[in-house]
Design a protein around this motif. Structure first.
Motif, PDB file in Angstrom:
ATOM      1  N   GLY A 174       8.770   9.529  -9.058  1.00 30.93           N
ATOM      2  CA  GLY A 174       9.981   9.316  -9.853  1.00 30.93           C
ATOM      3  C   GLY A 174       9.997   8.020 -10.626  1.00 30.93           C
ATOM      4  O   GLY A 174      10.388   7.983 -11.794  1.00 30.93           O
ATOM      5  N   HIS A 175       9.562   6.956  -9.989  1.00 31.64           N
ATOM      6  CA  HIS A 175       9.668   5.625 -10.600  1.00 31.64           C
ATOM      7  C   HIS A 175       8.497   5.300 -11.530  1.00 31.64           C
ATOM      8  O   HIS A 175       8.694   4.667 -12.565  1.00 31.64           O
ATOM      9  CB  HIS A 175       9.771   4.572  -9.503  1.00 31.64           C
ATOM     10  N   HIS A 176       7.307   5.717 -11.176  1.00 33.09           N
ATOM     11  CA  HIS A 176       6.131   5.329 -11.946  1.00 33.09           C
ATOM     12  C   HIS A 176       5.527   6.451 -12.788  1.00 33.09           C
ATOM     13  O   HIS A 176       4.878   6.175 -13.792  1.00 33.09           O
ATOM     14  CB  HIS A 176       5.044   4.765 -11.025  1.00 33.09           C
ATOM     15  N   MET A 177       5.740   7.693 -12.382  1.00 34.14           N
ATOM     16  CA  MET A 177       5.084   8.803 -13.064  1.00 34.14           C
ATOM     17  C   MET A 177       6.042   9.670 -13.884  1.00 34.14           C
ATOM     18  O   MET A 177       5.604  10.536 -14.624  1.00 34.14           O
ATOM     19  CB  MET A 177       4.370   9.721 -12.056  1.00 34.14           C
ATOM     20  N   ALA A 178       7.340   9.473 -13.714  1.00 31.52           N
ATOM     21  CA  ALA A 178       8.360  10.277 -14.400  1.00 31.52           C
ATOM     22  C   ALA A 178       8.134  11.768 -14.156  1.00 31.52           C
ATOM     23  O   ALA A 178       8.189  12.579 -15.074  1.00 31.52           O
ATOM     24  CB  ALA A 178       8.395   9.966 -15.894  1.00 31.52           C
ATOM     25  N   ARG A 179       7.899  12.115 -12.897  1.00 28.32           N
ATOM     26  CA  ARG A 179       7.683  13.507 -12.500  1.00 28.32           C
ATOM     27  C   ARG A 179       8.694  13.881 -11.415  1.00 28.32           C
ATOM     28  O   ARG A 179       9.220  13.016 -10.702  1.00 28.32           O
ATOM     29  CB  ARG A 179       6.261  13.720 -11.964  1.00 28.32           C
ATOM     30  N   GLU A 236       7.782   7.607   0.010  1.00 30.10           N
ATOM     31  CA  GLU A 236       6.845   6.792  -0.777  1.00 30.10           C
ATOM     32  C   GLU A 236       6.270   7.592  -1.929  1.00 30.10           C
ATOM     33  O   GLU A 236       6.148   7.089  -3.048  1.00 30.10           O
ATOM     34  CB  GLU A 236       5.702   6.284   0.105  1.00 30.10           C
ATOM     35  N   LEU A 237       5.915   8.824  -1.668  1.00 34.25           N
ATOM     36  CA  LEU A 237       5.393   9.688  -2.725  1.00 34.25           C
ATOM     37  C   LEU A 237       6.462   9.924  -3.780  1.00 34.25           C
ATOM     38  O   LEU A 237       6.170   9.911  -4.979  1.00 34.25           O
ATOM     39  CB  LEU A 237       4.899  11.007  -2.132  1.00 34.25           C
ATOM     40  N   ASP A 238       7.689  10.140  -3.327  1.00 36.28           N
ATOM     41  CA  ASP A 238       8.800  10.333  -4.266  1.00 36.28           C
ATOM     42  C   ASP A 238       9.004   9.096  -5.136  1.00 36.28           C
ATOM     43  O   ASP A 238       9.286   9.206  -6.340  1.00 36.28           O
ATOM     44  CB  ASP A 238      10.095  10.654  -3.520  1.00 36.28           C
ATOM     45  N   TYR A 239       8.857   7.916  -4.547  1.00 30.30           N
ATOM     46  CA  TYR A 239       8.990   6.675  -5.315  1.00 30.30           C
ATOM     47  C   TYR A 239       7.944   6.624  -6.428  1.00 30.30           C
ATOM     48  O   TYR A 239       8.260   6.319  -7.574  1.00 30.30           O
ATOM     49  CB  TYR A 239       8.853   5.469  -4.384  1.00 30.30           C
ATOM     50  N   VAL A 240       6.700   6.914  -6.087  1.00 26.50           N
ATOM     51  CA  VAL A 240       5.630   6.892  -7.087  1.00 26.50           C
ATOM     52  C   VAL A 240       5.900   7.936  -8.163  1.00 26.50           C
ATOM     53  O   VAL A 240       5.806   7.654  -9.362  1.00 26.50           O
ATOM     54  CB  VAL A 240       4.246   7.119  -6.436  1.00 26.50           C
ATOM     55  N   PHE A 293       0.820  -1.201   0.000  1.00 26.51           N
ATOM     56  CA  PHE A 293       0.000   0.000   0.000  1.00 26.51           C
ATOM     57  C   PHE A 293       0.862   1.263   0.000  1.00 26.51           C
ATOM     58  O   PHE A 293       1.963   1.277   0.540  1.00 26.51           O
ATOM     59  CB  PHE A 293      -0.912   0.016   1.226  1.00 26.51           C
ATOM     60  N   ILE A 294       0.323   2.329  -0.575  1.00 30.75           N
ATOM     61  CA  ILE A 294       1.020   3.610  -0.611  1.00 30.75           C
ATOM     62  C   ILE A 294       0.693   4.370   0.664  1.00 30.75           C
ATOM     63  O   ILE A 294      -0.474   4.569   1.007  1.00 30.75           O
ATOM     64  CB  ILE A 294       0.593   4.432  -1.840  1.00 30.75           C
ATOM     65  N   ASN A 295       1.727   4.797   1.371  1.00 31.18           N
ATOM     66  CA  ASN A 295       1.548   5.609   2.562  1.00 31.18           C
ATOM     67  C   ASN A 295       1.688   7.069   2.127  1.00 31.18           C
ATOM     68  O   ASN A 295       2.786   7.550   1.890  1.00 31.18           O
ATOM     69  CB  ASN A 295       2.585   5.237   3.618  1.00 31.18           C
ATOM     70  N   LEU A 349      -0.021  17.315  -4.932  1.00 31.20           N
ATOM     71  CA  LEU A 349      -0.975  16.933  -5.972  1.00 31.20           C
ATOM     72  C   LEU A 349      -1.246  15.422  -5.930  1.00 31.20           C
ATOM     73  O   LEU A 349      -2.394  14.991  -6.077  1.00 31.20           O
ATOM     74  CB  LEU A 349      -0.455  17.339  -7.354  1.00 31.20           C
ATOM     75  N   LEU A 350      -0.203  14.643  -5.707  1.00 29.44           N
ATOM     76  CA  LEU A 350      -0.367  13.191  -5.636  1.00 29.44           C
ATOM     77  C   LEU A 350      -1.255  12.797  -4.451  1.00 29.44           C
ATOM     78  O   LEU A 350      -2.079  11.893  -4.566  1.00 29.44           O
ATOM     79  CB  LEU A 350       0.994  12.504  -5.558  1.00 29.44           C
TER      80      LEU A 350
END
Length: 77
Positions: free
Chosen positions: A26-31, A20-24, A12-14, A40-41
């Motif tokens: 950088g790794h999944h959203m290329a932002r 965790e937000l940075d992982y999403v 789960f995303i915390n 925003l996330l």
């Protein structure tokens, strides 16, 4: 009958943890992993949980697809 494995906490995303937000982002959203993008996330995550009637979002394709289609995604740099 197959054994069903319950989800782990790490599935789960915390949304309260910057890493965790940075992982999403950088790794999944290329932002950029910026405070503005994290905010925003978190908003998108809240919308996802409300729309899908779930308490938590998982690190899975359906969530990432939802983020990319959300209007706030266009505001991320």
């Amino acid at each position: 009958m197959p054994t069903i494995t319950p989800p782990k906490e790490g599935d789960f995303i915390n949304f309260t943890q910057d890493f965790e937000l940075d992982y999403v982002l950088g790794h999944h959203m290329a932002r950029d992993e910026s405070q503005a993008n994290r905010a925003l996330l978190v908003q998108i995550g809240d919308d996802y949980k409300k729309d899908k009637k779930v308490d938590r979002a998982k690190h899975e394709k359906p969530f990432y697809d939802y983020v990319r289609k959300h209007a706030l995604f266009a505001k991320m740099i």
